[in-house]
Design a protein around this motif. Structure first.
Motif, PDB file in Angstrom:
ATOM      1  N   HIS A 221       2.241 -15.911   9.943  1.00  0.00           N
ATOM      2  CA  HIS A 221       1.140 -16.860   9.769  1.00  0.00           C
ATOM      3  C   HIS A 221      -0.185 -16.126   9.968  1.00  0.00           C
ATOM      4  CE1 HIS A 221       4.674 -19.285  10.916  1.00  0.00           C
ATOM      5  NE2 HIS A 221       4.170 -20.169  10.059  1.00  0.00           N
ATOM      6  N   PRO A 222      -0.563 -15.289   8.988  1.00  0.00           N
ATOM      7  CA  PRO A 222      -1.774 -14.479   9.150  1.00  0.00           C
ATOM      8  C   PRO A 222      -3.048 -15.302   9.008  1.00  0.00           C
ATOM      9  CG  PRO A 222      -0.898 -14.212   6.936  1.00  0.00           C
ATOM     10  CD  PRO A 222       0.097 -15.055   7.692  1.00  0.00           C
ATOM     11  N   THR A 223      -4.127 -14.793   9.583  1.00  0.00           N
ATOM     12  CA  THR A 223      -5.437 -15.359   9.315  1.00  0.00           C
ATOM     13  C   THR A 223      -5.830 -14.991   7.878  1.00  0.00           C
ATOM     14  OG1 THR A 223      -6.596 -13.369  10.066  1.00  0.00           O
ATOM     15  CG2 THR A 223      -6.096 -15.055  11.724  1.00  0.00           C
ATOM     16  N   PHE A 224      -6.891 -15.622   7.380  1.00  0.00           N
ATOM     17  CA  PHE A 224      -7.319 -15.298   6.007  1.00  0.00           C
ATOM     18  C   PHE A 224      -7.683 -13.823   5.895  1.00  0.00           C
ATOM     19  CE2 PHE A 224     -10.780 -14.567   2.992  1.00  0.00           C
ATOM     20  CZ  PHE A 224     -10.170 -14.992   1.821  1.00  0.00           C
ATOM     21  N   ILE A 225      -8.403 -13.297   6.897  1.00  0.00           N
ATOM     22  CA  ILE A 225      -8.868 -11.914   6.813  1.00  0.00           C
ATOM     23  C   ILE A 225      -7.699 -10.934   6.798  1.00  0.00           C
ATOM     24  CG2 ILE A 225     -10.078 -10.099   8.092  1.00  0.00           C
ATOM     25  CD1 ILE A 225     -12.144 -12.163   8.896  1.00  0.00           C
ATOM     26  N   SER A 226      -6.752 -11.097   7.729  1.00  0.00           N
ATOM     27  CA  SER A 226      -5.615 -10.167   7.761  1.00  0.00           C
ATOM     28  C   SER A 226      -4.715 -10.359   6.542  1.00  0.00           C
ATOM     29  CB  SER A 226      -4.821 -10.348   9.053  1.00  0.00           C
ATOM     30  OG  SER A 226      -4.301 -11.668   9.144  1.00  0.00           O
ATOM     31  N   GLY A 227      -4.554 -11.604   6.094  1.00  0.00           N
ATOM     32  CA  GLY A 227      -3.700 -11.867   4.942  1.00  0.00           C
ATOM     33  C   GLY A 227      -4.261 -11.301   3.653  1.00  0.00           C
ATOM     34  N   ILE A 228      -5.553 -11.509   3.422  1.00  0.00           N
ATOM     35  CA  ILE A 228      -6.150 -11.017   2.180  1.00  0.00           C
ATOM     36  C   ILE A 228      -6.225  -9.491   2.188  1.00  0.00           C
ATOM     37  CG2 ILE A 228      -8.574 -11.064   2.922  1.00  0.00           C
ATOM     38  CD1 ILE A 228      -7.272 -12.227  -0.507  1.00  0.00           C
ATOM     39  N   THR A 229      -6.425  -8.893   3.369  1.00  0.00           N
ATOM     40  CA  THR A 229      -6.455  -7.432   3.452  1.00  0.00           C
ATOM     41  C   THR A 229      -5.077  -6.842   3.192  1.00  0.00           C
ATOM     42  OG1 THR A 229      -8.249  -7.550   5.075  1.00  0.00           O
ATOM     43  CG2 THR A 229      -7.057  -5.465   4.904  1.00  0.00           C
ATOM     44  N   ALA A 230      -4.034  -7.468   3.768  1.00  0.00           N
ATOM     45  CA  ALA A 230      -2.667  -7.008   3.518  1.00  0.00           C
ATOM     46  C   ALA A 230      -2.312  -7.162   2.042  1.00  0.00           C
ATOM     47  CB  ALA A 230      -1.685  -7.782   4.383  1.00  0.00           C
TER      48      ALA A 230
ATOM     49  N   PRO B 260       4.435  -0.867   4.376  1.00  0.00           N
ATOM     50  CA  PRO B 260       5.070  -1.350   5.617  1.00  0.00           C
ATOM     51  C   PRO B 260       4.086  -1.929   6.629  1.00  0.00           C
ATOM     52  CG  PRO B 260       6.066   0.721   4.947  1.00  0.00           C
ATOM     53  CD  PRO B 260       4.878   0.505   4.047  1.00  0.00           C
ATOM     54  N   THR B 261       2.881  -1.366   6.720  1.00  0.00           N
ATOM     55  CA  THR B 261       1.874  -1.907   7.627  1.00  0.00           C
ATOM     56  C   THR B 261       1.428  -3.291   7.177  1.00  0.00           C
ATOM     57  OG1 THR B 261       1.110   0.353   8.014  1.00  0.00           O
ATOM     58  CG2 THR B 261      -0.323  -1.422   8.752  1.00  0.00           C
ATOM     59  N   ALA B 262       1.268  -3.468   5.859  1.00  0.00           N
ATOM     60  CA  ALA B 262       0.866  -4.772   5.328  1.00  0.00           C
ATOM     61  C   ALA B 262       1.950  -5.816   5.551  1.00  0.00           C
ATOM     62  CB  ALA B 262       0.543  -4.650   3.838  1.00  0.00           C
ATOM     63  N   MET B 263       3.213  -5.381   5.586  1.00  0.00           N
ATOM     64  CA  MET B 263       4.326  -6.315   5.810  1.00  0.00           C
ATOM     65  C   MET B 263       4.182  -7.035   7.150  1.00  0.00           C
ATOM     66  SD  MET B 263       7.096  -6.488   3.679  1.00  0.00           S
ATOM     67  CE  MET B 263       7.689  -5.693   2.186  1.00  0.00           C
ATOM     68  N   TYR B 264       3.637  -6.364   8.155  1.00  0.00           N
ATOM     69  CA  TYR B 264       3.508  -6.984   9.476  1.00  0.00           C
ATOM     70  C   TYR B 264       2.602  -8.213   9.414  1.00  0.00           C
ATOM     71  CZ  TYR B 264       1.974  -7.749  14.267  1.00  0.00           C
ATOM     72  OH  TYR B 264       1.658  -8.334  15.466  1.00  0.00           O
ATOM     73  N   SER B 265       1.565  -8.156   8.597  1.00  0.00           N
ATOM     74  CA  SER B 265       0.649  -9.291   8.479  1.00  0.00           C
ATOM     75  C   SER B 265       1.258 -10.443   7.697  1.00  0.00           C
ATOM     76  CB  SER B 265      -0.659  -8.849   7.803  1.00  0.00           C
ATOM     77  OG  SER B 265      -1.340  -7.901   8.586  1.00  0.00           O
TER      78      SER B 265
END
Length: 438
Positions: A201-210, A41-46
């Motif tokens: 529309h995540p940044t690369f860092i937040s998107g790849i981490t999610a 669920p936390t990753a869903m936010y990104s």
């Protein structure tokens, strides 16, 4: 086939070959269920609801397929007890040792995330009545003791109880978040931003981490391989695998979408704390056993790998000798102590899981299965058109594994650095409350 099995069917020593496919499916289920349902669920936010859903489904299908590759390869090479043994067949001693180290690191980190989860639960239940380090130390002792049961069959009953425990806890939270006017962590008066997006529309860092966080929720399939060596009929592996993964992926998708829809950016990490203090205590009280069993299984898998590596081809592997027990307990408590230290050094649940996925599971859960398939089916390169397409398509797996390893590690490390700079993470071995209860 039977002659090459690691554990022989025996009447004079410890018979490890006692796991049926139904019990194996529950062990598989418990190995991967808890961490994913608490972190997605936390990753869903990104990623947003659509991106997050596609990521859950996509990674779920991919990890199921790579698990099929691993299990089939193991049954074609029954002397393989672990993914490291498979790497040894593929690339010799050097590759075996590299993959063995990655395997150990992966499940030590997973056990660390489990110990961290148990410490969060104890802090929540006690309203931070003691230093967090003490709760983590208690978790380390309990997890190490339960992981010291030698056979997967013997801890099988724990997996039933553990799965029922964590499933009930998460289900309570899923229902509870839908009954609130606003998320428990959001401002309780005035306007607030929920943070729910269909398309983000995540940044690369937040998107790849999610993405790495969602990937790791179902990537621990290399832990299934030691279980196959203790199955009565290793040929039943696929039945256990498909039963497990069908349930896990459908549950992940349903539960995470509901929690994200009602909590948005205010979802807790782990998500079991997202419905307020009262529900959090109830959920952690019910789910505590499940959290302990998850950490127990991760530690057991790592310890069993090391145990077999040390005593393989000796009489002590299946005999009740002093060397047998001393080695086994040294593996469980020694690796458990390392997990405890790592849990205290990286005390944010999601970051610990994402780091595990990118550094360890990307190489051994995606790239290596691709190479295993290419090795056993190298004749497809000059076969029919369909076979040639299959052969070249499987090169996608090593490339994807390399990308996630490099990109995911960069993203997670950068977020950890930022979290320390913003004081989101306290110092190592901090006594501060990690459950958000005070």
């Amino acid at each position: 086939m039977e002659q090459n099995e690691v554990f022989k069917k025996t009447e004079g020593g410890v018979d490890f070959r006692t796991v049926g496919w139904m019990r194996a499916s529950v062990i598989f289920l418990k190995i991967i269920f808890a961490t994913g349902v608490l972190s997605i669920p936390t990753a869903m936010y990104s990623l947003g609801a659509v991106g997050g859903s596609l990521s859950v489904v996509g990674w779920g299908l991919l990890t199921t397929y790579t698990a099929v590759i691993q299990g089939d390869y193991r049954n074609r090479h029954p002397s393989c007890h672990s993914i490291a043994d498979m790497a040894g067949v593929l690339g010799g001693v050097v590759l075996r040792e590299i993959v063995g180290v990655l395997f150990l690191i992966a499940y030590i980190l997973c056990a660390g995330s489990g110990i961290l989860g148990v410490s969060i639960a104890l802090n929540a239940l006690s309203t931070h009545a003691a230093c967090t380090v003490w709760w983590s130390f208690i978790a380390f002792i309990v997890v190490s003791v339960t992981a010291s049961v030698r056979k997967f069959h013997s801890i099988g009953w724990l997996t039933y109880v553990g799965f029922a425990s964590i499933f009930a806890a998460v289900f309570i939270v899923v229902i509870a978040v839908t009954t609130r006017d606003r998320p428990a962590a959001a401002p309780q008066t005035g306007d607030y931003e929920l943070g729910y997006y269909a398309i983000a529309h995540p940044t690369f860092i937040s998107g790849i981490t999610a993405s790495a966080t969602i990937f790791v929720s179902s990537s621990g399939t290399s832990a299934f391989l030691p279980v196959i060596s203790e199955m009565r009929r290793p040929q039943d592996y696929r039945k256990a695998l498909f039963t497990c993964m069908a349930f896990v992926q459908s549950t992940y998708l349903c539960f995470s979408l509901v929690v994200y829809r009602w909590c948005g950016q205010w979802v807790a990490s782990p998500s079991i704390g997202s419905a307020g203090q009262t529900v959090k205590k109830v959920a952690y009280g019910i789910g505590l056993i499940g959290l302990i069993v998850s950490a127990c299984l991760y530690l057991h898998v790592a310890a069993k790998y090391l145990f077999v590596r040390i005593l393989r081809n000796t009489r002590h592997l299946q005999q009740d000798t002093v060397i047998h027990w001393g080695t086994w307990l040294g593996c469980t408590f020694g690796l458990g102590a390392i997990s405890f230290i790592l849990a205290e050094a990286i005390p944010i649940f999601n970051y610990l899981l994402a780091l595990t996925g990118s550094i360890c599971f990307a190489p051994i859960g995606i790239a290596l299965p691709g190479f295993l398939w290419l090795s056993d089916f190298k004749h497809y390169r000059k076969g029919s058109v369909r076979q040639r397409v299959e052969f070249w398509s499987h090169w996608f797996l090593p490339l994807l594994g390399a990308f996630l390893c490099v990109g995911g590690t960069y993203g997670v490390v950068q977020l950890i650095i930022d979290a320390y700079a913003d004081n989101q993470i306290g110092s190592a071995f901090s006594c501060a409350d990690n459950s958000g209860s005070t």
